[in-house]
Design an enzyme around this catalytic site. Structure first.
Site, PDB file in Angstrom:
ATOM      1  N   SER A  29      25.756  36.981  49.260  1.00 47.07           N
ATOM      2  CA  SER A  29      24.651  36.711  48.520  1.00 47.07           C
ATOM      3  C   SER A  29      23.492  36.051  49.188  1.00 47.07           C
ATOM      4  O   SER A  29      22.284  36.487  48.684  1.00 47.07           O
ATOM      5  CB  SER A  29      25.170  35.245  47.549  1.00 47.07           C
ATOM      6  OG  SER A  29      26.146  35.632  46.475  1.00 47.07           O
ATOM      7  N   LYS A  78      34.285  28.502  39.752  1.00 38.77           N
ATOM      8  CA  LYS A  78      33.577  28.913  38.610  1.00 38.77           C
ATOM      9  C   LYS A  78      34.108  28.174  37.408  1.00 38.77           C
ATOM     10  O   LYS A  78      33.479  28.214  36.166  1.00 38.77           O
ATOM     11  CB  LYS A  78      34.040  30.573  38.546  1.00 38.77           C
ATOM     12  CG  LYS A  78      33.206  31.298  39.564  1.00 38.77           C
ATOM     13  CD  LYS A  78      33.981  32.680  39.418  1.00 38.77           C
ATOM     14  CE  LYS A  78      33.129  33.623  40.618  1.00 38.77           C
ATOM     15  NZ  LYS A  78      33.417  34.878  40.253  1.00 38.77           N
ATOM     16  N   ASN A  99      29.500  31.392  37.117  1.00 37.31           N
ATOM     17  CA  ASN A  99      29.171  31.663  38.444  1.00 37.31           C
ATOM     18  C   ASN A  99      27.635  31.496  38.789  1.00 37.31           C
ATOM     19  O   ASN A  99      27.257  31.839  39.931  1.00 37.31           O
ATOM     20  CB  ASN A  99      29.537  33.281  38.661  1.00 37.31           C
ATOM     21  CG  ASN A  99      28.326  34.206  38.145  1.00 37.31           C
ATOM     22  OD1 ASN A  99      28.360  34.021  36.998  1.00 37.31           O
ATOM     23  ND2 ASN A  99      27.869  35.284  38.938  1.00 37.31           N
ATOM     24  N   ASP A 120      28.791  37.589  36.297  1.00 37.97           N
ATOM     25  CA  ASP A 120      29.775  38.457  36.710  1.00 37.97           C
ATOM     26  C   ASP A 120      30.062  39.568  35.695  1.00 37.97           C
ATOM     27  O   ASP A 120      30.398  40.896  36.180  1.00 37.97           O
ATOM     28  CB  ASP A 120      31.042  37.812  36.907  1.00 37.97           C
ATOM     29  CG  ASP A 120      31.145  37.064  38.131  1.00 37.97           C
ATOM     30  OD1 ASP A 120      30.376  37.377  39.288  1.00 37.97           O
ATOM     31  OD2 ASP A 120      31.927  36.102  38.428  1.00 37.97           O
ATOM     32  N   ALA A 146      44.724  36.755  36.839  1.00 38.59           N
ATOM     33  CA  ALA A 146      44.253  36.370  35.604  1.00 38.59           C
ATOM     34  C   ALA A 146      43.703  34.807  35.577  1.00 38.59           C
ATOM     35  O   ALA A 146      43.861  34.000  34.787  1.00 38.59           O
ATOM     36  CB  ALA A 146      45.751  35.762  35.127  1.00 38.59           C
ATOM     37  N   TYR A 247      34.848  42.405  48.816  1.00 38.46           N
ATOM     38  CA  TYR A 247      33.928  43.400  49.494  1.00 38.46           C
ATOM     39  C   TYR A 247      33.862  43.358  50.997  1.00 38.46           C
ATOM     40  O   TYR A 247      33.098  43.948  51.716  1.00 38.46           O
ATOM     41  CB  TYR A 247      32.534  43.125  48.915  1.00 38.46           C
ATOM     42  CG  TYR A 247      31.952  41.931  49.040  1.00 38.46           C
ATOM     43  CD1 TYR A 247      31.290  41.330  50.254  1.00 38.46           C
ATOM     44  CD2 TYR A 247      32.046  40.998  48.040  1.00 38.46           C
ATOM     45  CE1 TYR A 247      30.804  40.103  50.308  1.00 38.46           C
ATOM     46  CE2 TYR A 247      31.644  39.533  47.862  1.00 38.46           C
ATOM     47  CZ  TYR A 247      30.980  39.209  49.030  1.00 38.46           C
ATOM     48  OH  TYR A 247      30.313  38.051  49.010  1.00 38.46           O
TER      49      TYR A 247
END
Length: 323
Positions: A29, A78, A99, A120, A146, A247
């Site tokens: 980020s 979150k 987020n 998101d 979940a 990622y």
């Protein structure tokens, strides 16, 4: 707080933002936001990162002042941030996942109301559309996991036209689960208990699109089972799409196994790119050039793949303050 030499406590910094989470050192980020701020000519803006747990978050928010534009929030913040907000955007409220925290301007240099958003969902939709055919609509979507990001994946599938989604998870119990969010959204879901890697593979092979929302390493046994099941079948997953939200490192074992079987891959960094574009707009009120952000992101990924270490960041929040 700094990243790649950027110090958020420097006197020339007039507006600040950062990504918080635990762990967070790997986050891309800062690369995305800094590229956007530079492209927009926002020379007084700086963006950093800091490792913050859910227990530490209230004390961190108490330390914000009027110089802050916002915070990017990742695991495990979150959901835990929601009771600490003054206003929650409807999409964030229905998914139960925030987020993005925007700091509204207050009086006398103080932080104003805290407003929570979910970018998101936008990130997932945009990342999938990058690799899917024009007009594509998911018919048999599957979500691995979940929790908070899984809830966003359900909303994304709904936006893409899906009428039902399979949740593959060890449990869907608890107030913060994606199953509860699905009920709020009116989204039909089927829970397939993740009792073994083979059970998960059965669900993946029945899907036309999969979003894996689990942390790094959690689906590695599923990847191994998938590769073993499809050994030598180079087109077994032709036409099917996988988005793995992990990622770093990339590709994940699951993404590698999926690609080797002929499936299409939407990389986790593409989701990060598009959700960050929306965050920059919320923080600054300006529209960033996503191509500039993408180029900076890919350059940083290349740098990391070459083995260069992620830069350390000095602390700006005093985490000894617990409220």
């Amino acid at each position: 707080m700094s990243v790649v030499g950027q110090d958020l406590t420097a006197p020339e910094v007039r507006r600040r933002a950062a990504v918080l989470g635990h762990p967070v050192r790997h986050s891309l980020s800062p690369v995305l936001h800094r590229a956007a701020y530079a492209q927009l000519g926002l020379t007084g803006w700086a963006y950093g990162l800091q490792d913050v747990t859910a227990a530490e978050l209230p004390a961190v928010l108490e330390q914000l002042d009027g110089t802050w534009g916002g915070l990017s929030l990742t695991m495990p913040l979150k959901q835990s941030v929601i009771p600490l907000l003054d206003v929650v955007d409807p999409l964030a409220e229905v998914t139960g996942a925030v987020n993005t925290l925007v700091v509204q301007p207050g009086r006398d240099g103080r932080a104003g109301p805290f407003v929570g958003f979910n970018t998101d969902v936008r990130g997932i939709v945009a990342a999938l559309r990058e690799v899917a055919p024009q007009g594509w609509q998911p018919r048999r979507p599957v979500v691995l996991g979940a929790r908070a990001t899984a809830s966003s994946a359900l909303a994304a599938f709904g936006e893409l036209g899906a009428t039902s989604t399979t949740l593959v998870a060890r449990s869907v119990a608890g107030p913060g689960s994606a199953a509860v969010a699905a009920h709020r959204m009116g989204v039909a879901t089927t829970h397939r208990p993740w009792t073994s890697a083979e059970v998960a593979v059965d669900a993946l092979l029945a899907a036309d699109v999969v979003v894996s929302t689990v942390p790094s390493g959690v689906a590695d046994d599923v990847a191994a089972a998938l590769a073993a099941r499809l050994d030598g079948s180079e087109d077994a997953l032709a036409g099917a799409v996988l988005l793995d939200v992990v990622y770093d490192p990339w590709p994940t074992p699951l993404a590698r196994a999926w690609r080797e079987a002929g499936g299409a891959i939407a990389p986790g960094w593409a989701m990060l790119l598009h959700q960050a574009e929306a965050q920059v707009r919320l923080f600054t009120g300006r529209d960033p050039d996503v191509a500039v952000m993408r180029a900076s992101l890919l350059a940083e990924l290349d740098r990391r793949h070459a083995g260069r270490a992620v830069s350390d960041s000095p602390v700006v929040f005093d985490l000894a303050r617990r409220g």
